[in-house]
Design a protein around this motif. Structure first.
Motif, PDB file in Angstrom:
ATOM      1  N   PRO A 149      -9.976  -2.150  -0.713  1.00 27.46           N
ATOM      2  CA  PRO A 149     -10.418  -1.430  -0.047  1.00 27.46           C
ATOM      3  C   PRO A 149      -9.722  -0.448   0.829  1.00 27.46           C
ATOM      4  CG  PRO A 149     -11.486  -2.274   1.312  1.00 27.46           C
ATOM      5  CD  PRO A 149     -10.587  -3.368   0.112  1.00 27.46           C
ATOM      6  N   GLU A 150      -8.770  -0.199   0.981  1.00 27.24           N
ATOM      7  CA  GLU A 150      -7.126  -0.279   0.651  1.00 27.24           C
ATOM      8  C   GLU A 150      -6.471   1.163  -0.349  1.00 27.24           C
ATOM      9  OE1 GLU A 150      -5.624  -3.576   0.124  1.00 27.24           O
ATOM     10  OE2 GLU A 150      -7.693  -3.349   1.145  1.00 27.24           O
ATOM     11  N   MET A 151      -6.828   0.675  -0.779  1.00 28.82           N
ATOM     12  CA  MET A 151      -6.070   1.123  -2.122  1.00 28.82           C
ATOM     13  C   MET A 151      -7.659   2.358  -2.669  1.00 28.82           C
ATOM     14  SD  MET A 151      -6.383  -0.148  -6.296  1.00 28.82           S
ATOM     15  CE  MET A 151      -8.128  -0.768  -6.592  1.00 28.82           C
ATOM     16  N   ILE A 152      -8.635   2.577  -2.452  1.00 26.81           N
ATOM     17  CA  ILE A 152      -9.617   3.792  -2.650  1.00 26.81           C
ATOM     18  C   ILE A 152      -8.984   4.877  -1.521  1.00 26.81           C
ATOM     19  CG2 ILE A 152     -11.935   4.623  -2.706  1.00 26.81           C
ATOM     20  CD1 ILE A 152     -11.222   2.372  -4.652  1.00 26.81           C
ATOM     21  N   GLU A 153      -8.979   4.146  -0.341  1.00 26.16           N
ATOM     22  CA  GLU A 153      -8.467   5.304   0.989  1.00 26.16           C
ATOM     23  C   GLU A 153      -6.896   5.890   0.322  1.00 26.16           C
ATOM     24  OE1 GLU A 153      -7.414   5.431   5.257  1.00 26.16           O
ATOM     25  OE2 GLU A 153      -8.811   4.048   4.368  1.00 26.16           O
ATOM     26  N   SER A 154      -6.527   5.244  -0.658  1.00 29.15           N
ATOM     27  CA  SER A 154      -4.990   6.155  -0.632  1.00 29.15           C
ATOM     28  C   SER A 154      -4.994   6.607  -1.557  1.00 29.15           C
ATOM     29  CB  SER A 154      -3.902   4.677  -0.705  1.00 29.15           C
ATOM     30  OG  SER A 154      -3.477   3.929   0.458  1.00 29.15           O
ATOM     31  N   PHE A 155      -5.429   6.499  -2.141  1.00 29.41           N
ATOM     32  CA  PHE A 155      -5.729   7.300  -3.970  1.00 29.41           C
ATOM     33  C   PHE A 155      -6.650   9.003  -3.507  1.00 29.41           C
ATOM     34  CE2 PHE A 155      -8.903   9.315  -7.021  1.00 29.41           C
ATOM     35  CZ  PHE A 155      -7.964   9.284  -8.056  1.00 29.41           C
TER      36      PHE A 155
ATOM     37  N   ILE B  31       1.338  -1.229  -0.396  1.00 32.19           N
ATOM     38  CA  ILE B  31       0.037   0.000  -0.093  1.00 32.19           C
ATOM     39  C   ILE B  31       0.553   1.572  -0.020  1.00 32.19           C
ATOM     40  CG2 ILE B  31      -0.409  -0.534   3.071  1.00 32.19           C
ATOM     41  CD1 ILE B  31      -2.682   0.851  -0.216  1.00 32.19           C
ATOM     42  N   GLU B  32       1.811   1.450   0.214  1.00 33.66           N
ATOM     43  CA  GLU B  32       2.545   2.493   0.942  1.00 33.66           C
ATOM     44  C   GLU B  32       3.463   2.431  -1.306  1.00 33.66           C
ATOM     45  OE1 GLU B  32       5.510   2.917   4.577  1.00 33.66           O
ATOM     46  OE2 GLU B  32       4.299   1.201   5.062  1.00 33.66           O
ATOM     47  N   LEU B  33       3.902   1.490  -1.423  1.00 30.38           N
ATOM     48  CA  LEU B  33       4.348   1.555  -2.546  1.00 30.38           C
ATOM     49  C   LEU B  33       3.557   1.988  -3.614  1.00 30.38           C
ATOM     50  CD1 LEU B  33       5.984   1.003  -4.823  1.00 30.38           C
ATOM     51  CD2 LEU B  33       5.518  -1.511  -4.666  1.00 30.38           C
ATOM     52  N   PHE B  34       2.340   2.103  -3.548  1.00 27.19           N
ATOM     53  CA  PHE B  34       0.876   2.231  -4.199  1.00 27.19           C
ATOM     54  C   PHE B  34       0.711   3.538  -4.516  1.00 27.19           C
ATOM     55  CE2 PHE B  34      -3.668   3.416  -5.356  1.00 27.19           C
ATOM     56  CZ  PHE B  34      -3.978   2.544  -6.642  1.00 27.19           C
ATOM     57  N   GLN B  35       0.643   4.283  -3.007  1.00 26.82           N
ATOM     58  CA  GLN B  35       0.612   5.875  -2.819  1.00 26.82           C
ATOM     59  C   GLN B  35       2.142   6.201  -3.441  1.00 26.82           C
ATOM     60  OE1 GLN B  35      -0.063   5.844   1.361  1.00 26.82           O
ATOM     61  NE2 GLN B  35      -1.422   6.248   1.711  1.00 26.82           N
ATOM     62  N   ALA B  36       2.958   5.887  -3.503  1.00 30.69           N
ATOM     63  CA  ALA B  36       4.252   6.273  -3.478  1.00 30.69           C
ATOM     64  C   ALA B  36       4.488   6.674  -5.397  1.00 30.69           C
ATOM     65  CB  ALA B  36       5.621   5.768  -3.125  1.00 30.69           C
ATOM     66  N   THR B  37       3.291   5.211  -5.991  1.00 27.97           N
ATOM     67  CA  THR B  37       3.601   5.306  -7.691  1.00 27.97           C
ATOM     68  C   THR B  37       2.921   6.354  -7.905  1.00 27.97           C
ATOM     69  OG1 THR B  37       3.915   2.258  -7.221  1.00 27.97           O
ATOM     70  CG2 THR B  37       3.274   3.674  -9.408  1.00 27.97           C
ATOM     71  N   LEU B  38       1.537   6.210  -6.582  1.00 23.21           N
ATOM     72  CA  LEU B  38       0.255   7.710  -7.422  1.00 23.21           C
ATOM     73  C   LEU B  38       0.902   8.640  -7.987  1.00 23.21           C
ATOM     74  CD1 LEU B  38      -2.764   5.923  -5.568  1.00 23.21           C
ATOM     75  CD2 LEU B  38      -2.520   6.073  -8.193  1.00 23.21           C
TER      76      LEU B  38
END
Length: 197
Positions: free
Chosen positions: A117-123, A55-62
């Protein structure tokens, strides 16, 4: 920047580029740190050292995707002329949301929101919430508008009007159509704020 820092930054960028590829082609749920490490030609331990969780990698990728051209649409808000900065922000914001990366990300969010759902929150933390907070400070500090949440939300929705068609593979607006639309939306916002104030 020294040699060690350059090497670290090179690895970080390789991880983010690989993560972007994995998330957008495999989906968030199917992407894993091992595949990302392989694609970045690094060890899995190295990936975890830079990004302790997916999830941290996903946020950084965004964030990486949002700044991939080296300039964020938020940077326009620093223009000394507040209205010019707002108009330049509006055009860059609308254009950014019609890029292939953004459209693929949005499709990913829709497809996998039930599974992750954690992906949506991160977005929302990285995108809309960050943008909304920056705009609220801009409107309060540069335009003297304290209660800007609703008008800004409506304005951003107007700026995103072409995105739905683009998501469905329809023809994108021309540069002139985009500029005319953004100008009309921003004029409407400023008129509404003037009448409210």
């Amino acid at each position: 920047m020294g040699k060690i820092e350059q090497n670290k930054e090179q690895k970080r960028r390789a991880i983010l580029a690989a993560a972007k590829q994995q998330f957008l082609t495999e989906g968030y749920a199917s992407a894993n740190m091992g595949k990302i490490a392989d694609q970045a030609q690094l060890t899995k331990q190295t990936v975890y050292r830079y990004f302790p969780s997916k999830i941290e990698l996903f946020q950084a990728t965004l964030r990486f995707m949002g700044n991939s051209d080296g300039e964020s649409f938020l940077d326009h808000l620093e223009d000394p002329n507040a209205e010019d900065g707002l108009r330049r922000f509006a055009l860059a914001f609308a254009q950014a949301h019609l890029t292939q990366d953004h459209l693929q990300t949005f499709r990913l969010l829709i497809a996998e929101s039930g599974k992750a759902p954690e992906m949506i929150e991160s977005f929302f933390q990285v995108g809309p919430n960050e943008t909304g907070a920056t705009l609220a400070m801009f409107f309060a500090g540069r335009l003297g508008v304290q209660d800007s949440e609703q008008p800004v939300r409506l304005w951003l929705a107007m700026l995103l009007a072409f995105r739905d068609k683009a998501l469905l593979g329809q023809e994108r607006p021309t540069e002139k159509e985009m500029r005319d639309h953004v100008t009309a939306a921003t004029d409407l916002l400023l008129l509404g704020l003037a009448q409210k104030g």
